[in-house]
Design an enzyme around this catalytic site. Structure first.
Site, PDB file in Angstrom:
ATOM      1  N   LYS A 148       8.747 -12.048 -12.667  1.00 28.60           N
ATOM      2  CA  LYS A 148       8.232 -11.187 -13.735  1.00 28.60           C
ATOM      3  C   LYS A 148       9.266 -10.117 -14.083  1.00 28.60           C
ATOM      4  CE  LYS A 148       3.311 -11.325 -12.407  1.00 28.60           C
ATOM      5  NZ  LYS A 148       2.753 -11.867 -13.661  1.00 28.60           N
ATOM      6  N   ARG A 159      -4.124 -19.808  -9.755  1.00 32.81           N
ATOM      7  CA  ARG A 159      -4.891 -21.054  -9.838  1.00 32.81           C
ATOM      8  C   ARG A 159      -4.527 -21.995  -8.700  1.00 32.81           C
ATOM      9  NH1 ARG A 159      -2.653 -22.007 -15.788  1.00 32.81           N
ATOM     10  NH2 ARG A 159      -2.475 -19.747 -15.599  1.00 32.81           N
TER      11      ARG A 159
HETATM   12  N1  BES Z   1      -1.596 -12.101 -11.808  1.00 32.01           N
HETATM   13  C1  BES Z   1      -1.144 -12.636 -13.027  1.00 32.01           C
HETATM   14  C2  BES Z   1      -2.081 -12.338 -14.196  1.00 32.01           C
HETATM   15  C3  BES Z   1      -2.198 -10.896 -14.624  1.00 32.01           C
HETATM   16  C4  BES Z   1      -1.457 -10.422 -15.684  1.00 32.01           C
HETATM   17  C5  BES Z   1      -3.098 -10.043 -14.014  1.00 32.01           C
HETATM   18  C6  BES Z   1      -1.591  -9.115 -16.102  1.00 32.01           C
HETATM   19  C7  BES Z   1      -3.231  -8.732 -14.442  1.00 32.01           C
HETATM   20  C8  BES Z   1      -2.479  -8.274 -15.487  1.00 32.01           C
HETATM   21  C9  BES Z   1      -1.034 -14.163 -12.931  1.00 32.01           C
HETATM   22  O1  BES Z   1      -0.662 -14.655 -11.697  1.00 32.01           O
HETATM   23  C10 BES Z   1       0.047 -14.572 -13.887  1.00 32.01           C
HETATM   24  O2  BES Z   1       1.166 -14.226 -13.670  1.00 32.01           O
HETATM   25  N2  BES Z   1      -0.324 -15.339 -14.920  1.00 32.01           N
HETATM   26  C11 BES Z   1       0.599 -15.785 -15.892  1.00 32.01           C
HETATM   27  C12 BES Z   1       0.301 -17.237 -16.178  1.00 32.01           C
HETATM   28  C13 BES Z   1       1.330 -17.908 -17.026  1.00 32.01           C
HETATM   29  C14 BES Z   1       2.623 -18.046 -16.268  1.00 32.01           C
HETATM   30  C15 BES Z   1       0.811 -19.251 -17.439  1.00 32.01           C
HETATM   31  C16 BES Z   1       0.441 -14.933 -17.142  1.00 32.01           C
HETATM   32  O3  BES Z   1      -0.698 -14.592 -17.482  1.00 32.01           O
HETATM   33  O4  BES Z   1       1.441 -14.591 -17.745  1.00 32.01           O
HETATM   34 MN    MN Z   2       1.438 -14.731 -11.441  1.00 27.47          MN
END
Ligand code: BES
Ligand code: MN
Ligand code: ZN
Length: 509
Positions: free
Chosen positions: A272, A346
């Site tokens: 990230k 997931r």
């Molecule tokens: N933990 C994150 C989702 C999240 C984002 C929670 C912002 C709280 C605030 C999750 O693991 C994630 O990174 N999801 C990705 C999925 C994508 C790579 C398909 C996302 O939402 O960007």
């Molecule tokens: Mn994630």
């Protein structure tokens, strides 16, 4: 904090502050009018001057020199005809945060006229307890701690035992909400998957639950390759905590609560950006919600079997981390192509959902800070609710309609199945940008088979970066209230059943 019940007349109660409601439109009536006699009409003057109009959560403080109560805090409750239960939690929370930050240790709160005594008392107790959470536990000197230690709910002419029942439930729920918030606040260096399991054991023991913690070896022998894939990048071993409550041993029905316990989500190899990455310590909020809700369920003892499962891992880039393109095999045999290592929630949930079924779950509700897409869709105003069972999710939405947490249904159209089909494996772990919350839900659907299931995406609601009059900023305790209320409703012995008042209550608010 202690919440008591008293039959004392508001005008004779000895307390640091007496809290009275003012409805919109600004007439001083009911308890407020009684108290205003002692104040010589000061409240009426304040209302007439427009200082307080009765809008929800407005406050106005009056000092009362020669009476048993030292102050009176008038708190707005909004329009009388639109009074809701959750607005009563906010009424109490606003009062406790206002007074508690100003050195007032004892507070007496009046119940407004015309409410269901048990339900109103429950929401007031919950709001009061939730208002006391200290989010500055890492400061050497606390900032502005809420010092209130005693809240007395004035039962007035309401049935005292109904008010007491409400207070017991509301206090447990408020404590559970705070336990979940403290876990979420605790940074990842103090809240590893091992710490998550220790909290599950500690809170489970306190509530008389059985707790079993699976280590990586046991996960391996059960084929949990999806969960283990995520933990490969970290030196901290994954854990899977299972908390068991047997409220109805003669029944074959078991509801499973499953929560994402990702103690830090860096994204892994698909790392990230640095901005706001620190917030990813909150990525275990769903898991904390399960542990806290299971504690509350153990204390409240509804007649239903409930199991809580918390898969927990870190998601870090490391020499052994899973890589984009890797293929994992979940406990049910399905193979998953990892397109993006940041779609890890997931992956850990997949095996936990399979295991919930293996443990005999006949209904499943999971909660996870799963997708940024859900935050884009609903903002911080509501969590997404997805399901493979219309009747189950409709019952859920009715039951939780006024608990202080909002849920909004999102669809799981068959179209989304195509988006997560892999060219070389059964599934891929991302479906691209369109319908990101729904494709994540669709991915999970593959691991519950035909068991009625609801998926709650709490990414936008588990924590907030602004405070309100009744809540500190940071973790909110979502989804603890929904979990506990739905379990009570399924047991058929809750105060709130199908959005209506159940056996413990006599009239609606
Ligand atoms: N933990 C994150 C989702 C999240 C984002 C929670 C912002 C709280 C605030 C999750 O693991 C994630 O990174 N999801 C990705 C999925 C994508 C790579 C398909 C996302 O939402 O960007
Ligand atoms: Mn994630
Ligand atoms: Zn995550």
């Amino acid at each position: 904090m202690q919440v008591h019940v008293s039959n004392d007349a508001p005008t004779s109660v000895a307390t640091g502050a007496l809290v009275v409601p003012i409805f919109a439109g600004g007439t001083v009536d009911g308890v407020a009018a009684e108290v205003d006699k002692v104040l010589g009409g000061t409240l009426a003057d304040i209302v007439a001057s427009g200082e307080i109009g009765g809008k929800a959560n407005e406050t106005s403080l009056v000092h009362a020199k020669d009476s048993s109560f030292k102050r009176v805090l008038a708190v707005g409750l909004g329009e009388r005809e639109k009074l809701t239960l959750s607005s009563l939690a906010k009424y109490a929370g606003t009062a406790v945060r206002y007074l508690g930050k100003r050195g007032v240790t004892t507070i007496a709160i009046a119940l407004p006229a015309g409410v269901d005594a048990a339900l109103a008392a429950s929401f007031i107790a919950e709001g009061a307890v939730a208002a006391t959470v200290d989010t500055t536990m890492y400061r050497t000197e606390a900032d502005k701690p809420v010092v209130t230690t005693d809240v007395t709910i004035l039962a007035g002419s309401y049935d005292r035992s109904a008010v007491e029942n409400g207070v017991s439930r509301g206090s447990v729920l408020g404590e559970a909400v705070n336990a979940a918030r403290r876990m979420a606040l605790t940074p990842a260096n103090d809240m590893t998957p091992t710490h998550i399991a220790a909290r599950a054991k500690e809170l489970g023991k306190d509530a008389g639950l059985e707790v079993d913690v699976l280590d990586e070896e046991r996960m391996h022998s059960m084929g949990m390759g999806s969960l283990l894939g995520v933990s490969r990048g970290s030196d901290e071993p994954a854990t899977l905590s299972v908390m068991t409550y047997k409220g109805d041993p003669s029944s074959n029905e078991t509801i499973a609560l499953v929560g994402k316990g990702l103690t830090f989500d860096s994204g892994g190899i698909s790392i990230k950006p640095a901005e706001n990455m620190h917030e990813m310590k909150y990525d275990m909020s769903g898991g904390a919600g399960v542990i806290a809700a299971m504690w509350a369920i153990g204390k409240l003892r509804p007649k239903l079997n409930v199991i809580g499962l918390v898969p927990s891992s870190e998601n870090l880039p490391g020499p052994r981390a899973m890589k984009p393109g890797d293929i994992l095999r979940a406990m049910n045999g399905k193979t998953i192509e990892v397109i993006n290592t940041d779609a890890e929630g997931r992956l850990i949930l997949a095996d936990a959902l399979c295991y919930a079924r293996e443990l005999g779950a006949t209904k499943i509700i999971d909660a996870a800070t799963l997708t940024g897409a859900c935050v884009i869709a609903l903002g911080h105003a509501a969590s997404g609710a997805m399901s493979n069972d219309d009747a189950f999710v409709e019952r859920f939405l009715k039951t939780v309609a006024d608990i202080g947490e909002r849920y909004w249904r999102l669809p799981l159209y068959p179209d989304y199945d195509q988006q997560i089909k892999s060219d070389i494996a059964d599934l891929k772990n991302t479906g691209g940008r369109p319908a990101g919350a729904e494709t994540a839900g669709t991915f999970l659907k593959n691991f519950v088979a035909d068991t009625p299931w609801i998926h709650l995406d709490v990414a936008g609601t588990a924590y907030l970066d602004s405070e309100s009059s009744y809540m500190a900023k940071g973790p909110t305790g979502t989804p603890v209230r929904a979990f506990v209320t739905m379990v009570e409703a399924l047991a058929g012995d809750g105060m709130l059943t199908n959005g209506k008042v159940g056996k413990a209550a006599s009239a609606t608010v």
